[in-house]
Enzyme design. Sequence first.
Site: not given
Length: 185
Positions: A13, A18, A65, A63, A90, A111
């Site tokens: 990532y 994100h 969420n 992570y 973001d 989220n």
Amino acid sequence: MLIVGLGNPDKKYDGTYHNVGFMVIDKLLEKLGINLKEEACRAKFASFYKNGEKVIIAKPMTYMNLSGEAVIALSSRFKIPANEIIVVYDDIDLPVGEIRIRKSGSAGTHNGMRNIVSKLGGTDFPRIRVGIGKPQPPMQLVDYVLSHIKGENKMKLDKSFEKIADLLADFMGHKDLDKMMRDSK
């Protein structure tokens, strides 16, 4: 004071839309000459004192969420009230590179922010939204936010990261959110 950048911890990532919050934190740490040396509360973080006040700079390792789990754990451990937590993340609803700073507000469609609002039990905490724009059809939103930033968008966002890091470093010295909001324009 707690400054949290949102992102996803896996290497795959790195450099994705994100992970803009993580990239801002990296730029801030570089400016301050410090590293995320500590790990607890489901986050990697640095802690230090500025003008006699403890400052925590963190990246949740939960992570995106589940970002609220790390934020509430850090807030509880270091007894930091919600209004002294700044979240950087973001935002697809802003053009690429645009910066929007608010004292409070809804989580919108993000989220990670929804989880933070849920865990903190309210929306009264400052946030810095970094515009990443929207995907061009037929690309799906999830594919876009997890794609790597390139070209002109990378240049625009790098400039934004630099500006936000400067704003946050300055904010630590005077804790004037109104000034930081004005200076972000």
